[in-house]
Design an enzyme around this catalytic site. Structure first.
Site, PDB file in Angstrom:
ATOM      1  N   SER A 258       0.950  -1.358  -0.063  1.00  0.00           N
ATOM      2  CA  SER A 258       0.065   0.004  -0.006  1.00  0.00           C
ATOM      3  C   SER A 258       1.008   1.219  -0.022  1.00  0.00           C
ATOM      4  CB  SER A 258      -0.918   0.074   1.146  1.00  0.00           C
ATOM      5  OG  SER A 258       0.040   0.241   2.462  1.00  0.00           O
ATOM      6  N   LYS A 259       0.226   2.474  -0.064  1.00  0.00           N
ATOM      7  CA  LYS A 259       1.094   3.761  -0.021  1.00  0.00           C
ATOM      8  C   LYS A 259       1.842   3.689   1.346  1.00  0.00           C
ATOM      9  CE  LYS A 259      -1.351   7.458  -2.469  1.00  0.00           C
ATOM     10  NZ  LYS A 259      -2.524   6.670  -3.038  1.00  0.00           N
ATOM     11  N   ARG A 260       1.486   2.940   2.038  1.00  0.00           N
ATOM     12  CA  ARG A 260       2.303   3.144   3.460  1.00  0.00           C
ATOM     13  C   ARG A 260       3.589   2.496   3.542  1.00  0.00           C
ATOM     14  NH1 ARG A 260       2.790  -0.301   7.033  1.00  0.00           N
ATOM     15  NH2 ARG A 260       1.442  -1.634   6.040  1.00  0.00           N
TER      16      ARG A 260
END
Ligand code: GLU
Length: 486
Positions: A258-260
């Site tokens: 994910s973006k994280r």
């Protein structure tokens, strides 16, 4: 599934942002499966949620697929026999089917407000019952119905889920079964008349004659609902599309990518100078293998070799270093003119060149010097900009490295050796500097040439030094060495 039927595969994103690594891996597998089987690759935009899906994101999605070379046979811009391919242009179709399901008794109006639903879910949790719609509006009495209508409530349309379970064979995961105790009656149409994903996706897959649904594993649990819609549409089991749910892509930390935990947007990779063929190559290996241990596959080979049998069921781990290595390999494989065409947009973007013939001729000479040394196209800027800047400044990290006494005396000696040089070929430059600095002064090459490199290119990372000097020319080279002698 009869084998004589033409394979029709769709990629159906809801572009609520830039397409990410997971979307594109799905698109690639969809495309490859269609190409491998000689079938059709259909691109459908699931944009019923027009608050989150914007025209910009849709345009970017088309652009990204085209950039990757995943050309669709039917879809936006190209059309096709089952269009339109944008769900926002198919709202009447969904409304008609929803009405039909109501008429058939497969669906019903549900008047429960969201507060009532939430209160009942709370009670279910407290009683340790699987949360979900409890069927309250399945059989309303005429009095109850009249009361709701008098209140002016706007109903949703809900699908009736019969008791039992849904079992299907996923081409990757094998037999999968869902107990309907955990698949409550679900909403097809909101109170404002807008369709939900489950209705639109199933109606479209049927109407667009999709034979294979290859998509992310996160959608596995929506499959029994979609099968329920097929049933209401009158399909027999043999007419359902086949399903293949692709394994998750995990980040380095084993959490879902994910973006994280990583760069997920394909636009980011494009801006950073990753080649489309490198992205396709790398993503193809995320969950699929070509059958041997090769790591270099072209788009054509992916299409040629792709079978669902060779998609793994276990999650794949995204490895940035590997993508970078593949990108470097693909860059090295480019011929000069292709390489030039690919780097030019970066050099223009970074204000290194405007694109004149004179500039191109310099870049053309510089590129062979750096092709081995970069992993992304964006790195070219740093490598060649010293050839184009007139008011030249040594970068802040490198400047102190030539300020000390020893470096200064090396630079002075280099200047003397070069000033008298009549032949400005890289061979002659190298011979002169070696004779003076290494043989004459007994310096180690790193000490002898490190300072000159900084003086000439402004950085300790550069193309090969002597070739760089030849390319830069005698006058500018000497002027830079002089300027760096404080
Ligand atoms: N539109 C859905 C999404 O972007 C995918 C639809 C599907 O593949 O079934 O998540």
């Amino acid at each position: 599934m009869p084998t004589n039927k033409e394979v029709r595969v769709r990629f159906a994103p809801s572009p609520t942002g830039d397409l990410h690594v997971g979307n594109i891996r799905t698109a690639l597998f969809d495309w490859a499966y269609a190409r491998h089987t000689g079938g059709k690759f259909i691109f459908r935009i699931e944009d019923t949620d027009r608050e989150r899906v914007t025209d910009e994101y849709i345009a970017a999605a088309l652009d990204t697929l085209r950039w990757l070379g995943l050309q669709w046979d039917e879809g936006p811009e190209v059309g096709g026999p089952f269009g339109p391919y944008m769900q926002s242009q198919r709202l009447d179709i969904y409304a008609e089917w929803a009405q039909k399901f109501l008429d058939q008794g497969d669906a019903y109006y549900c008047y429960c407000s969201s507060e009532e639903l939430e209160a009942r879910r709370e009670a279910q949790r407290a009683a340790n019952v699987a949360p979900g719609y409890d069927g309250k509006c399945r059989n309303l009495s005429p009095e109850e119905l009249a009361a709701f209508l008098a209140e002016g409530r706007k109903p949703v349309v809900r699908m009736r889920m019969p008791d039992g379970h849904t079992t299907f064979t996923d081409l990757i995961r094998g037999e999968v079964s869902f107990d309907h105790n955990f698949v409550p009656d679900f909403v097809l149409v909101r109170g404002d008349g807008s369709p939900l994903y489950t209705l639109a996706v199933a109606v479209d897959d049927v109407m667009m004659k999709i034979t294979h649904v290859l998509r992310g594993e996160d959608l596995l649990s929506s499959t029994p609902r979609q099968i329920r819609v097929y049933q209401a549409m009158g399909l027999s089991e043999a007419e359902y599309p086949e399903f293949a749910h692709l394994p998750f892509v995990m980040g380095q930390d084993n959490a879902k990518l994910s973006k994280r935990n990583g760069e997920v947007s394909i636009a980011w990779y494009r801006d950073a100078g990753y080649l489309p063929e490198a992205i396709c190559n790398y993503l193809a290996l995320l969950g699929w293998s070509p059958g041997d241990d090769r790591e270099d596959v072209s788009r054509e080979e992916i299409a040629q070799l792709f079978t669902v049998e060779r998609v793994h069921s276990s999650p794949a781990r995204f490895d940035m270093k590997k993508l970078e290595a593949i990108n470097g390999d693909k860059i090295r494989a480019l011929d000069l003119e292709d390489f030039l065409a690919r780097v030019l947009p970066f050099l223009k973007r970074d204000d290194v060149v405007t694109g004149t013939e004179a500039e191109l001729s310099v870049v053309r000479q510089a590129l062979p010097l750096i092709q081995e040394r970069i992993a992304t196209l964006a790195e070219v800027t740093q490598m060649v900009k010293f050839l184009f800047v007139e008011d030249f400044v040594v970068d802040v990290d490198s400047a102190p490295k030539i300020a000390d006494e020893q470096s200064q005396s090396v630079l002075k000696a280099a200047l003397v050796a070069l000033e008298t040089l009549s032949d400005w070929s890289h061979e002659a430059i190298e011979a002169a500097l070696r004779a003076t600095l290494i043989e004459g002064l007994g310096l180690k090459p790193r000490i002898a040439f490190g300072g000159v490199r900084i003086a000439i290119t402004g950085s300790h990372i550069s193309p090969p030094l002597f070739e760089s000097m030849e390319l830069l020319g005698r006058e500018r080279s000497l002027a830079r060495i002089k300027a760096s002698i404080a």
